[in-house]
Design an enzyme around this catalytic site. Structure first.
Site, short mmCIF file in Angstrom:
data_model
loop_
_atom_site.label_atom_id
_atom_site.label_comp_id
_atom_site.label_asym_id
_atom_site.label_seq_id
_atom_site.Cartn_x
_atom_site.Cartn_y
_atom_site.Cartn_z
N HIS A 131 30.80 32.28 36.62
CA HIS A 131 29.80 33.34 36.83
C HIS A 131 28.69 33.23 35.79
O HIS A 131 28.84 32.57 34.77
CB HIS A 131 30.46 34.72 36.73
CG HIS A 131 31.24 35.10 37.96
ND1 HIS A 131 32.55 34.72 38.13
CD2 HIS A 131 30.89 35.81 39.07
CE1 HIS A 131 32.98 35.18 39.30
NE2 HIS A 131 31.99 35.83 39.89
N LYS A 135 27.82 38.62 32.90
CA LYS A 135 29.02 39.28 33.43
C LYS A 135 29.86 39.87 32.31
O LYS A 135 30.18 39.19 31.33
CB LYS A 135 29.85 38.30 34.26
CG LYS A 135 31.01 38.97 34.97
CD LYS A 135 31.51 38.15 36.15
CE LYS A 135 32.72 38.79 36.80
NZ LYS A 135 32.47 40.13 37.33
#
Ligand code: NAI
Ligand SMILES: O=C(O)C1=N[C@H](C(=O)O)C[C@H](O)C1
Length: 231
Positions: A131, A135
């Site tokens: 990701h 995040k």
């Protein structure tokens, strides 16, 4: 539909663009004290916010019988309490760690593959998620769902980030600039590797799934999942 957005970051803004394109109206963009807003004006609330705020915001909606679609990750230790409050208030709730159609299918594929692989112990299973660097949580909610599905049929006792013990399911989390979300399940044997992979190309798939879920949920009561919506 009149939509209250709980959280107005990367996902909130993507949902706004796609929801308006489908003829819906965003009436609130809530990023602070939810008590300031007249939630009764909303047909549905869509929550993509932060772990610390999700439970309070979602249950505030339930107490006013506003149906909630939630995709926020990192707060699920309070999921059962949220379900209880939803039921006590005769409201409606859909939670998914990943709202995209592709991942909803990928979850089913993961379960089938795990079932098949339980008879072949020479293959060692592992999960990798990648990701973007903003995040907040690791591992991703999607990786946790995938791990829990594998644990239903595997001999492993629990999942763990960077696990090394034989009886733990290893999840690896990588953070790379601008990656919307990639999940890989690998089964490694001494002679070969079997892999399944889901790569999100943008946030549009997550946002569209959440909007379709909200359209489906708005006149219902109860606790549902994306499987109820799509299959
Ligand atoms: N289930 C799914 O399909 C997906 C889930 N997510 C999850 O959704 C969440 C949000 O993701 P992003 O939009 O990328 O994050 P982001 O950081 O871009 O946005 C978070 C938003 O929450 C707001 N916020 C902070 N305090 C708040 C409060 N008290 N009440 C309401 N809002 C508050 C922030 O101001 C910001 O607008 C994360 O937990 C992420 O893991 C993200 C993509 C897909
Ligand atoms: O934070 C994100 O961006 C994402 N979060 C969800 C997760 O934690 O699984 C879903 C998707 O992978 C994007």
């Amino acid at each position: 539909m009149k939509i209250a957005l709980l959280g107005y970051g990367k996902m909130g803004k993507t949902i706004e663009r796609l929801a308006e394109g489908r003829g819906h109206e965003i009436i609130f963009r809530i990023t602070d004290d939810i008590e300031k807003y007249d939630l009764q004006k909303a047909d549905v609330a869509i929550d993509f916010s932060v772990p610390d705020a999700a439970f309070n915001n979602i249950t505030t909606c339930f107490r006013q019988q506003i149906p909630v679609v939630s995709g926020t990750t990192g707060w699920l230790q309070q999921y059962d309490d949220a379900v209880k409050i939803c039921e006590e208030n005769n409201s409606a709730f859909i939670y998914a760690s990943n709202f995209s159609l592709g991942v909803t299918l990928f979850f089913e594929l993961n379960k089938q593959l795990a079932q098949m692989m339980k008879n072949f112990p020479e293959y060692k299973v592992g999960i990798e998620e990648i990701h973007h660097t903003q995040k907040l949580d690791a591992p991703s909610g999607t990786a946790i769902t995938l791990a829990e599905q594998i644990l239903e049929t595997s001999e492993k006792k629990a999942w763990k980030l960077d696990a090394v013990a034989e009886d733990e399911l290893r999840i690896t989390a990588k953070r790379i600039e601008n990656v919307p979300g990639t999940h890989i399940i690998s089964y490694d044997s001494p002679v070969d590797t079997i892999k399944i992979e889901h790569i999100a190309h943008s946030r549009d798939g997550f946002a569209l799934g959440a909007i379709v879920a909200a359209e489906w949920l708005q006149h219902k009561k109860g606790i549902f999942s994306m499987k109820d919506v799509l299959f």
